[in-house]
Design a protein around this motif. Structure first.
Motif, short mmCIF file in Angstrom:
data_model
loop_
_atom_site.label_atom_id
_atom_site.label_comp_id
_atom_site.label_asym_id
_atom_site.label_seq_id
_atom_site.Cartn_x
_atom_site.Cartn_y
_atom_site.Cartn_z
N LEU A 1 0.95 11.05 18.03
CA LEU A 1 -0.31 11.09 17.27
C LEU A 1 -0.90 9.70 17.29
CD1 LEU A 1 0.39 13.19 14.05
CD2 LEU A 1 -1.58 13.44 15.53
N TYR B 1 -3.32 2.99 15.62
CA TYR B 1 -1.89 3.16 15.38
C TYR B 1 -1.36 4.31 16.22
CZ TYR B 1 -1.79 0.03 11.35
OH TYR B 1 -1.84 -1.07 10.54
N TYR C 1 -8.69 -0.21 13.37
CA TYR C 1 -7.29 -0.39 13.74
C TYR C 1 -6.81 0.86 14.46
CZ TYR C 1 -7.45 -3.84 9.91
OH TYR C 1 -7.78 -4.88 9.09
N PHE D 1 1.45 -0.23 14.72
CA PHE D 1 0.17 -0.87 14.99
C PHE D 1 0.02 -1.18 16.49
CE2 PHE D 1 -3.47 -3.44 14.50
CZ PHE D 1 -3.27 -4.63 15.17
N LYS E 1 -1.71 15.29 9.78
CA LYS E 1 -2.90 14.62 9.26
C LYS E 1 -2.68 13.12 9.16
CE LYS E 1 -5.15 18.35 6.83
NZ LYS E 1 -5.92 18.72 5.63
N GLY E 2 -3.77 12.40 8.98
CA GLY E 2 -3.68 10.97 8.83
C GLY E 2 -3.24 10.57 7.44
N PRO E 3 -2.68 9.38 7.31
CA PRO E 3 -2.29 8.89 5.99
C PRO E 3 -3.49 8.80 5.06
CG PRO E 3 -1.30 7.54 7.72
CD PRO E 3 -2.30 8.42 8.38
N PHE F 1 -3.70 7.35 15.59
CA PHE F 1 -4.58 7.27 14.45
C PHE F 1 -5.49 6.05 14.57
CE2 PHE F 1 -3.03 10.61 11.91
CZ PHE F 1 -1.65 10.66 12.02
N ARG G 1 -9.29 16.14 18.86
CA ARG G 1 -8.16 16.34 17.94
C ARG G 1 -6.87 16.55 18.70
NH1 ARG G 1 -6.38 15.70 13.83
NH2 ARG G 1 -6.24 17.62 12.66
N TYR H 1 0.63 5.36 0.76
CA TYR H 1 -0.17 6.42 1.37
C TYR H 1 0.60 7.73 1.27
CZ TYR H 1 -3.39 3.17 3.73
OH TYR H 1 -4.34 2.22 4.00
N PHE I 1 0.83 -1.20 0.00
CA PHE I 1 0.00 0.00 0.00
C PHE I 1 0.87 1.25 0.00
CE2 PHE I 1 -3.81 -2.41 0.94
CZ PHE I 1 -3.30 -3.54 1.55
N GLN J 1 1.85 7.09 16.29
CA GLN J 1 2.94 7.64 15.50
C GLN J 1 3.70 8.68 16.32
OE1 GLN J 1 1.90 9.76 11.83
NE2 GLN J 1 3.78 9.04 10.86
N PRO K 1 -8.77 -4.55 2.61
CA PRO K 1 -8.09 -3.27 2.35
C PRO K 1 -8.84 -2.48 1.31
CG PRO K 1 -6.99 -5.05 1.19
CD PRO K 1 -8.07 -5.68 2.02
N PRO K 2 -8.51 -1.15 1.22
CA PRO K 2 -7.47 -0.48 1.99
C PRO K 2 -7.99 0.04 3.32
CG PRO K 2 -8.35 1.03 0.39
CD PRO K 2 -9.08 -0.29 0.19
N LEU K 3 -7.09 0.35 4.23
CA LEU K 3 -7.45 0.99 5.47
C LEU K 3 -7.60 2.49 5.21
CD1 LEU K 3 -6.32 -1.74 6.48
CD2 LEU K 3 -5.30 -0.50 8.38
N HIS K 4 -8.64 3.07 5.81
CA HIS K 4 -8.86 4.51 5.69
C HIS K 4 -8.62 5.14 7.05
CE1 HIS K 4 -10.55 4.29 1.64
NE2 HIS K 4 -11.03 3.12 2.03
N PHE K 5 -7.74 6.12 7.09
CA PHE K 5 -7.31 6.71 8.35
C PHE K 5 -8.05 8.00 8.68
CE2 PHE K 5 -3.54 4.35 9.75
CZ PHE K 5 -3.32 3.55 8.65
N GLY K 6 -8.23 8.22 9.98
CA GLY K 6 -8.69 9.51 10.46
C GLY K 6 -7.53 10.47 10.56
N ASN K 7 -7.82 11.70 10.99
CA ASN K 7 -6.77 12.71 11.11
C ASN K 7 -6.06 12.68 12.46
OD1 ASN K 7 -6.58 13.86 8.55
ND2 ASN K 7 -8.39 15.12 8.91
N PRO L 1 3.91 5.08 11.56
CA PRO L 1 2.84 4.58 12.43
C PRO L 1 3.12 3.14 12.88
CG PRO L 1 1.94 5.63 10.46
CD PRO L 1 3.41 5.46 10.22
#
Lengths: 109, 112
Positions: free
Chosen positions: B88, B35, B33, B45, A42-44, B90, B9, A36, A34, B37, B99-105, B43
């Motif tokens: 941080l 993570y 998930y 896991f 911000k997030g990936p 996530f 946030r 990103y 993957f 960072q 997949p794919p994984l979609h991340f928040g901010n 990041p």
């Protein structure tokens, strides 16, 4: 143990100067590679998934390719808005991702 | 399109305090998930949930716990905070672990 190594760590480009980022990996049972993009704080943001050697994906100025041991992210004629950290990750098991350290790309106008 | 929502946030806590981070996945996503960072790091896991059950566990300290609720949102509970927990955090979501994984901010946690 899954390992992902990205190079270079940082890349400074002039607008329009094409280049490539490398991601080499070792993983038992690859279930996807993957790419990103991450902007500061911000997030990936998901770009591409590649599953098998020889596969290629494109999106605007970005093109990702995959071999059995590495992946490349090609940036063609980059613009300043392409400046970001690009993360490569491999998926295994339940797709928990193992990330590389990233390549920080800076594109100067 | 709806994205992964994380709250708060930003969070500032003192050493030995507790913190709770919340994650609301994309609608119809049943897999979450977490993570961590650190500054200048990739990041790492922590833990994942699928259909409200723990699915996998990574480098999550024993001081941390998490769960996924019936509405699929997830909470990460962190106790006895240490300075090294500043990072941080996530959350990412997907459907059926695909997949794919979609991340928040992310939530930026600062421990002072």
């Amino acid at each position: 143990e899954d390992q992902v190594t990205q190079s270079p760590e940082a890349l400074r480009l002039q607008e329009g100067e094409s280049s490539s980022l490398n991601c080499s990996y070792t993983v038992s049972g690859l279930r996807g590679l993957f790419w990103y993009r991450q902007d500061p704080g911000k997030g990936p943001e998901f770009l591409f998934t590649l599953y098998s050697a020889g596969e290629e994906k494109e999106k605007e100025r970005l093109k990702a390719t995959l071999t059995k041991k590495e992946s490349f992210l090609h940036i063609t004629a980059p613009k300043p808005e392409d400046s970001a950290t690009y993360l490569c990750a491999v998926g295994a098991g339940d797709y928990k991702l193992s990330f590389g350290a990233g390549t920080t790309v800076t594109v100067r106008a | 399109a709806a994205g992964v929502i994380q709250s708060p946030r930003h969070l500032i806590k003192e050493k030995r305090e507790t913190a709770t981070l919340k994650c609301y996945p994309i609608p119809r996503h049943d897999t979450v998930y977490w993570y961590q960072q650190g500054p200048g790091q990739d990041p790492q896991f922590l833990i994942s949930f699928y259909e409200k059950m723990q699915s996998d566990k990574g480098s999550i300290p024993d001081r941390f716990s998490a769960q996924q609720f019936s509405d699929y949102h997830s909470e990460l509970n962190m106790s006895s905070l240490e300075l090294g927990d500043s990072a941080l955090y996530f959350c990412a979501s997907t459907r059926r672990r695909e997949p794919p994984l979609h991340f928040g901010n992310g939530t930026r946690l600062t421990v002072t």
